[in-house]
Design an enzyme around this catalytic site. Structure first.
Site, PDB file in Angstrom:
ATOM      1  N   CYS A   1     -19.438  -1.539   0.924  1.00 10.65           N
ATOM      2  CA  CYS A   1     -18.422  -0.588   1.385  1.00 10.65           C
ATOM      3  C   CYS A   1     -18.941   0.144   2.626  1.00 10.65           C
ATOM      4  O   CYS A   1     -20.144   0.408   2.735  1.00 10.65           O
ATOM      5  CB  CYS A   1     -18.166   0.420   0.272  1.00 10.65           C
ATOM      6  SG  CYS A   1     -17.092   1.774   0.741  1.00 10.65           S
ATOM      7  N   ASP A   2     -18.026   0.505   3.496  1.00 10.70           N
ATOM      8  CA  ASP A   2     -18.467   1.170   4.731  1.00 10.70           C
ATOM      9  C   ASP A   2     -18.471   2.701   4.637  1.00 10.70           C
ATOM     10  O   ASP A   2     -18.928   3.365   5.550  1.00 10.70           O
ATOM     11  CB  ASP A   2     -17.603   0.730   5.914  1.00 10.70           C
ATOM     12  CG  ASP A   2     -16.200   1.295   5.843  1.00 10.70           C
ATOM     13  OD1 ASP A   2     -15.798   1.812   4.771  1.00 10.70           O
ATOM     14  OD2 ASP A   2     -15.494   1.232   6.859  1.00 10.70           O
TER      15      ASP A   2
ATOM     16  N   ASN B   1     -10.762  -4.234  -0.567  1.00 14.80           N
ATOM     17  CA  ASN B   1     -10.611  -3.174  -1.562  1.00 14.80           C
ATOM     18  C   ASN B   1      -9.649  -3.564  -2.669  1.00 14.80           C
ATOM     19  O   ASN B   1      -8.912  -4.536  -2.501  1.00 14.80           O
ATOM     20  CB  ASN B   1     -10.117  -1.898  -0.852  1.00 14.80           C
ATOM     21  CG  ASN B   1     -11.286  -1.070  -0.352  1.00 14.80           C
ATOM     22  OD1 ASN B   1     -12.282  -0.914  -1.036  1.00 14.80           O
ATOM     23  ND2 ASN B   1     -11.159  -0.546   0.865  1.00 14.80           N
TER      24      ASN B   1
ATOM     25  N   ARG C   1       0.849  -1.200   0.000  1.00 14.52           N
ATOM     26  CA  ARG C   1       0.000   0.000   0.000  1.00 14.52           C
ATOM     27  C   ARG C   1       0.888   1.255   0.000  1.00 14.52           C
ATOM     28  O   ARG C   1       0.588   2.235  -0.693  1.00 14.52           O
ATOM     29  CB  ARG C   1      -0.918   0.001   1.237  1.00 14.52           C
ATOM     30  CG  ARG C   1      -1.764   1.264   1.311  1.00 14.52           C
ATOM     31  CD  ARG C   1      -2.694   1.290   2.513  1.00 14.52           C
ATOM     32  NE  ARG C   1      -3.512   2.500   2.489  1.00 14.52           N
ATOM     33  CZ  ARG C   1      -4.563   2.728   3.271  1.00 14.52           C
ATOM     34  NH1 ARG C   1      -4.931   1.827   4.152  1.00 14.52           N
ATOM     35  NH2 ARG C   1      -5.254   3.836   3.182  1.00 14.52           N
TER      36      ARG C   1
ATOM     37  N   ARG D   1      -0.901   7.882   3.902  1.00 19.36           N
ATOM     38  CA  ARG D   1      -1.920   7.221   4.728  1.00 19.36           C
ATOM     39  C   ARG D   1      -1.422   5.846   5.214  1.00 19.36           C
ATOM     40  O   ARG D   1      -1.689   5.450   6.340  1.00 19.36           O
ATOM     41  CB  ARG D   1      -3.215   7.089   3.910  1.00 19.36           C
ATOM     42  CG  ARG D   1      -4.317   6.260   4.553  1.00 19.36           C
ATOM     43  CD  ARG D   1      -4.950   6.922   5.759  1.00 19.36           C
ATOM     44  NE  ARG D   1      -5.976   6.073   6.347  1.00 19.36           N
ATOM     45  CZ  ARG D   1      -6.315   6.072   7.635  1.00 19.36           C
ATOM     46  NH1 ARG D   1      -5.728   6.891   8.489  1.00 19.36           N
ATOM     47  NH2 ARG D   1      -7.253   5.268   8.086  1.00 19.36           N
TER      48      ARG D   1
ATOM     49  N   TYR E   1     -14.699  10.277  -1.382  1.00 20.36           N
ATOM     50  CA  TYR E   1     -13.605   9.879  -2.287  1.00 20.36           C
ATOM     51  C   TYR E   1     -13.606  10.655  -3.601  1.00 20.36           C
ATOM     52  O   TYR E   1     -12.617  10.618  -4.337  1.00 20.36           O
ATOM     53  CB  TYR E   1     -13.669   8.374  -2.570  1.00 20.36           C
ATOM     54  CG  TYR E   1     -13.127   7.539  -1.416  1.00 20.36           C
ATOM     55  CD1 TYR E   1     -11.769   7.243  -1.323  1.00 20.36           C
ATOM     56  CD2 TYR E   1     -13.964   7.058  -0.425  1.00 20.36           C
ATOM     57  CE1 TYR E   1     -11.264   6.493  -0.274  1.00 20.36           C
ATOM     58  CE2 TYR E   1     -13.472   6.306   0.630  1.00 20.36           C
ATOM     59  CZ  TYR E   1     -12.117   6.026   0.706  1.00 20.36           C
ATOM     60  OH  TYR E   1     -11.622   5.286   1.743  1.00 20.36           O
TER      61      TYR E   1
ATOM     62  N   HIS F   1     -16.831   4.185  -4.135  1.00 18.68           N
ATOM     63  CA  HIS F   1     -15.959   5.345  -3.854  1.00 18.68           C
ATOM     64  C   HIS F   1     -16.121   6.417  -4.931  1.00 18.68           C
ATOM     65  O   HIS F   1     -15.162   7.129  -5.268  1.00 18.68           O
ATOM     66  CB  HIS F   1     -14.470   4.929  -3.730  1.00 18.68           C
ATOM     67  CG  HIS F   1     -14.181   4.216  -2.442  1.00 18.68           C
ATOM     68  ND1 HIS F   1     -12.911   3.823  -2.069  1.00 18.68           N
ATOM     69  CD2 HIS F   1     -14.985   3.853  -1.407  1.00 18.68           C
ATOM     70  CE1 HIS F   1     -12.953   3.247  -0.883  1.00 18.68           C
ATOM     71  NE2 HIS F   1     -14.208   3.238  -0.457  1.00 18.68           N
TER      72      HIS F   1
HETATM   73  P1  NAD Z   1      -4.318  -5.884   6.853  1.00 16.70           P
HETATM   74  O1  NAD Z   1      -3.124  -5.880   5.981  1.00 16.70           O
HETATM   75  O2  NAD Z   1      -4.183  -5.554   8.282  1.00 16.70           O
HETATM   76  O3  NAD Z   1      -4.995  -7.332   6.779  1.00 16.70           O
HETATM   77  C1  NAD Z   1      -5.252  -8.006   5.612  1.00 16.70           C
HETATM   78  C2  NAD Z   1      -4.993  -9.495   5.829  1.00 16.70           C
HETATM   79  O4  NAD Z   1      -5.298 -10.164   4.603  1.00 16.70           O
HETATM   80  C3  NAD Z   1      -3.537  -9.834   6.166  1.00 16.70           C
HETATM   81  O5  NAD Z   1      -3.455 -10.594   7.352  1.00 16.70           O
HETATM   82  C4  NAD Z   1      -3.068 -10.634   4.955  1.00 16.70           C
HETATM   83  O6  NAD Z   1      -2.129 -11.629   5.272  1.00 16.70           O
HETATM   84  C5  NAD Z   1      -4.359 -11.214   4.465  1.00 16.70           C
HETATM   85  N1  NAD Z   1      -4.316 -11.667   3.083  1.00 16.70           N
HETATM   86  C6  NAD Z   1      -3.724 -11.056   2.028  1.00 16.70           C
HETATM   87  N2  NAD Z   1      -3.912 -11.776   0.922  1.00 16.70           N
HETATM   88  C7  NAD Z   1      -4.625 -12.868   1.274  1.00 16.70           C
HETATM   89  C8  NAD Z   1      -5.131 -13.988   0.564  1.00 16.70           C
HETATM   90  N3  NAD Z   1      -4.930 -14.115  -0.761  1.00 16.70           N
HETATM   91  N4  NAD Z   1      -5.815 -14.931   1.238  1.00 16.70           N
HETATM   92  C9  NAD Z   1      -6.024 -14.799   2.566  1.00 16.70           C
HETATM   93  N5  NAD Z   1      -5.571 -13.764   3.299  1.00 16.70           N
HETATM   94  C10 NAD Z   1      -4.878 -12.807   2.646  1.00 16.70           C
HETATM   95  O7  NAD Z   1      -5.362  -4.928   6.147  1.00 16.70           O
HETATM   96  P2  NAD Z   1      -6.535  -4.049   6.770  1.00 16.70           P
HETATM   97  O8  NAD Z   1      -6.103  -2.650   6.865  1.00 16.70           O
HETATM   98  O9  NAD Z   1      -7.069  -4.692   7.974  1.00 16.70           O
HETATM   99  O10 NAD Z   1      -7.584  -4.088   5.595  1.00 16.70           O
HETATM  100  C11 NAD Z   1      -8.144  -5.278   5.111  1.00 16.70           C
HETATM  101  C12 NAD Z   1      -8.995  -5.013   3.895  1.00 16.70           C
HETATM  102  O11 NAD Z   1     -10.213  -4.390   4.252  1.00 16.70           O
HETATM  103  C13 NAD Z   1      -8.354  -4.080   2.866  1.00 16.70           C
HETATM  104  O12 NAD Z   1      -8.642  -4.545   1.573  1.00 16.70           O
HETATM  105  C14 NAD Z   1      -9.031  -2.763   3.125  1.00 16.70           C
HETATM  106  O13 NAD Z   1      -8.961  -1.919   2.040  1.00 16.70           O
HETATM  107  C15 NAD Z   1     -10.409  -3.268   3.397  1.00 16.70           C
HETATM  108  N6  NAD Z   1     -11.333  -2.327   4.012  1.00 16.70           N
HETATM  109  C16 NAD Z   1     -12.525  -2.220   3.424  1.00 16.70           C
HETATM  110  C17 NAD Z   1     -13.471  -1.381   3.934  1.00 16.70           C
HETATM  111  C18 NAD Z   1     -14.797  -1.319   3.254  1.00 16.70           C
HETATM  112  O14 NAD Z   1     -15.751  -0.894   3.813  1.00 16.70           O
HETATM  113  N7  NAD Z   1     -14.924  -1.743   2.006  1.00 16.70           N
HETATM  114  C19 NAD Z   1     -13.183  -0.651   5.064  1.00 16.70           C
HETATM  115  C20 NAD Z   1     -11.938  -0.791   5.670  1.00 16.70           C
HETATM  116  C21 NAD Z   1     -11.023  -1.652   5.130  1.00 16.70           C
HETATM  117  C1  LMR Z   2      -7.927   1.955   6.027  1.00 21.06           C
HETATM  118  O1  LMR Z   2      -6.824   1.435   6.071  1.00 21.06           O
HETATM  119  O2  LMR Z   2      -8.469   2.398   7.024  1.00 21.06           O
HETATM  120  C2  LMR Z   2      -8.534   2.049   4.690  1.00 21.06           C
HETATM  121  O3  LMR Z   2      -8.959   0.859   4.270  1.00 21.06           O
HETATM  122  C3  LMR Z   2      -9.290   3.249   4.411  1.00 21.06           C
HETATM  123  C4  LMR Z   2      -8.491   4.418   4.838  1.00 21.06           C
HETATM  124  O4  LMR Z   2      -8.739   4.842   5.946  1.00 21.06           O
HETATM  125  O5  LMR Z   2      -7.638   4.877   4.119  1.00 21.06           O
END
Ligand code: NAD
Ligand code: LMR
Length: 448
Positions: free
Chosen positions: A171-172, A149, A95, A291, A271, A203
């Site tokens: 999406c949240d 995402n 990222r 970020r 966004y 977004h």
């Molecule tokens: P993070 O890096 O802390 O956790 C992600 C986890 O996914 C890691 O433990 C990683 O090892 C695992 N992972 C990666 N590839 C994988 C695969 N192929 N199979 C199984 N596990 C796998 O990330 P985070 O900050 O907690 O965010 C997680 C996701 O949630 C991101 O994609 C983020 O953008 C998304 N997110 C979405 C929303 C929404 O509302 N759409 C809101 C917040 C975060």
């Molecule tokens: C996060 O890491 O929190 C994101 O998925 C969204 C943001 O806050 O940039």
């Protein structure tokens, strides 16, 4: 409500959001009884820290819960009802590059928008499809609620590659914005009592109507707040909200005032700032601290610090773990599917006429009614010329990324970057692309 209990797999068990979601599942047990939770991740070490801490928490607070964690897909996806998926392919290290590489070329770098979002999309597609395939192989009747995402690109990839799958992308961000609108207007029942119309891509969308539960039009009041302070008047520092309280988010909620001014008839998704004010975003970015750094120094340190603390002490007493109150929308959605509640959700779904003057094959974000048989879209009619122009451009970017991934096409990915409203020319697009290819070796399909 039926007496059935559900088995849930959290994919991305090592995510910073996992403890908050897992605790929220416990808190919501009366509404959505869960008797089995499995964490699944492909990174055993990262997951183990989160899982061991949650295991201690569950033992102390829900000893009857059947909890396990694994990196084995058969174990993770057999005999389950729901997969809640939040994976980040490439973790924060990638990222950071998504954000910093474009900035080196004077172009904004963001997790889901512009060049950064395209790079992340090229990594995410394979990961999300892999999890979907595991679920369909080992629990064909389960539903996958995906919030990994970049949701717009992931959703388009699922439409193209797995059109009949039981996956719902959500999406949240709009949820958070509805919380803010409810706060601004002192709506008693909060976000859940709002009725709304909205259209766009993930977004990349606009609210067009917002009513309270009695049918009173809240748009005039929301517009007054937007004109003064953007979304800042709706900010409530809720306990347990990990995501949208950091400094960069506060600027984004304030900047929504300028985003709103471009079309004061509608209320914009935050966004849109990246597409309407890309020059401002670049000027106000620190190319050495983005970020990703803010999250690594903040949420990631906090969550993993708390986990290590629990493991070291052998107890979750006073540990700082909190349920993610904000994420209850995930339980709302699971309940709607499991219990046929027919509630309204903003989902990312194939257009098929929901926005009547826009590409039928676009994955649009529109309100839907959700029940046991999935979702029914609520038609949003025609969008105005301004939004139509923006949507046509952005949907083409997203479609070209998916085509580039499927075909391994350098040309299409270059076109996608060139078409992004965040990138000034085909030349800059090419320079950014070549650096991103280098950085994403091993994550992206090989491009020819
Ligand atoms: P993070 O890096 O802390 O956790 C992600 C986890 O996914 C890691 O433990 C990683 O090892 C695992 N992972 C990666 N590839 C994988 C695969 N192929 N199979 C199984 N596990 C796998 O990330 P985070 O900050 O907690 O965010 C997680 C996701 O949630 C991101 O994609 C983020 O953008 C998304 N997110 C979405 C929303 C929404 O509302 N759409 C809101 C917040 C975060
Ligand atoms: C996060 O890491 O929190 C994101 O998925 C969204 C943001 O806050 O940039």
């Amino acid at each position: 409500m039926s007496k059935k209990s559900y088995a849930v797999t959290i994919a991305g068990g090592g995510s910073t959001f996992t403890p908050g979601i897992a605790l929220m599942l416990l808190e919501e047990h009366d509404r959505f009884p869960v008797d089995k939770v499995v964490f699944y991740d492909n990174n055993a070490e990262r997951q183990e820290t989160v899982a061991k801490a949650c295991e201690i928490y569950f033992r102390e607070h829900a000893p009857e819960l059947d909890f396990s964690y694994t990196t084995d897909p058969v174990e993770a996806f057999t005999g389950i009802d729901f997969v809640l998926a939040h994976i980040r392919v490439g973790l924060y290290a990638m990222r950071e590059l998504d954000e910093k590489i474009p900035l080196k070329h004077g172009v904004l770098g963001q997790e889901t928008c512009g060049a950064g979002g395209i790079a992340y999309g090229m990594r995410s597609i394979g990961g999300v499809i892999e999890i979907l395939d595991y679920m369909e192989k080992y629990s064909p009747n389960a539903w996958m609620l995906n919030y990994s995402n970049p949701a717009a690109i992931v959703a388009e990839a699922c439409r193209v590659l797995r059109p009949h799958s039981r996956i719902i992308n959500i999406c949240d961000m709009p949820i958070d914005l509805m919380d803010k609108m409810a706060t601004m207007c002192h709506v008693k029942g909060g976000r859940r009592s709002l009725q709304y119309s909205y259209y766009g891509l993930n977004h990349f969308g606009w609210f067009t109507k917002v009513y309270d539960s009695e049918g009173n039009d809240l748009m005039p009041e929301i517009k007054r707040h937007m004109a003064k302070n953007g979304y800042l008047d709706g900010i409530e520092h809720e306990e347990g909200r990990e995501q949208h309280i950091d400094e960069s988010w506060i600027y984004t909620f304030g900047k929504a005032k300028d985003v709103w001014a471009v079309d004061p008839e509608t209320i914009p998704n935050t966004y849109l700032k990246y597409y309407l004010f890309p020059d401002y975003v670049v000027e106000t970015s620190n190319p050495n601290y983005t970020r990703a750094n803010e999250v690594m120094d903040g949420r990631e340190k906090r969550v993993f610090g708390a986990c290590r603390d629990i493991i070291a002490k052998g107890t979750s007493e006073g540990c700082g773990f909190e349920a993610d109150a904000h994420a209850t929308y995930i339980v709302d959605l699971a309940c709607a599917l499991a219990e046929n509640t027919k509630e309204r959700f903003l989902l990312i779904v194939p257009n098929d006429g929901a926005v009547s003057n826009f590409d039928e094959t676009a994955m649009v974000e529109v309100p839907c009614i959700v029940g046991a048989n999935g979702y029914e879209k609520i038609c949003q009619g025609k969008v105005p010329q301004f939004q139509k122009g923006m949507l046509e451009q952005q949907v083409s970017v997203e479609k070209l990324v998916v085509q580039a991934w499927v075909e391994g096409s350098y040309q299409k990915l270059w076109q996608a970057l060139t078409l992004s409203a965040t990138i000034p020319s085909a030349q800059v697009a090419k320079e950014v692309l070549d650096d991103l290819i280098e950085a994403n070796k091993g994550y992206w399909p090989e491009l020819k």
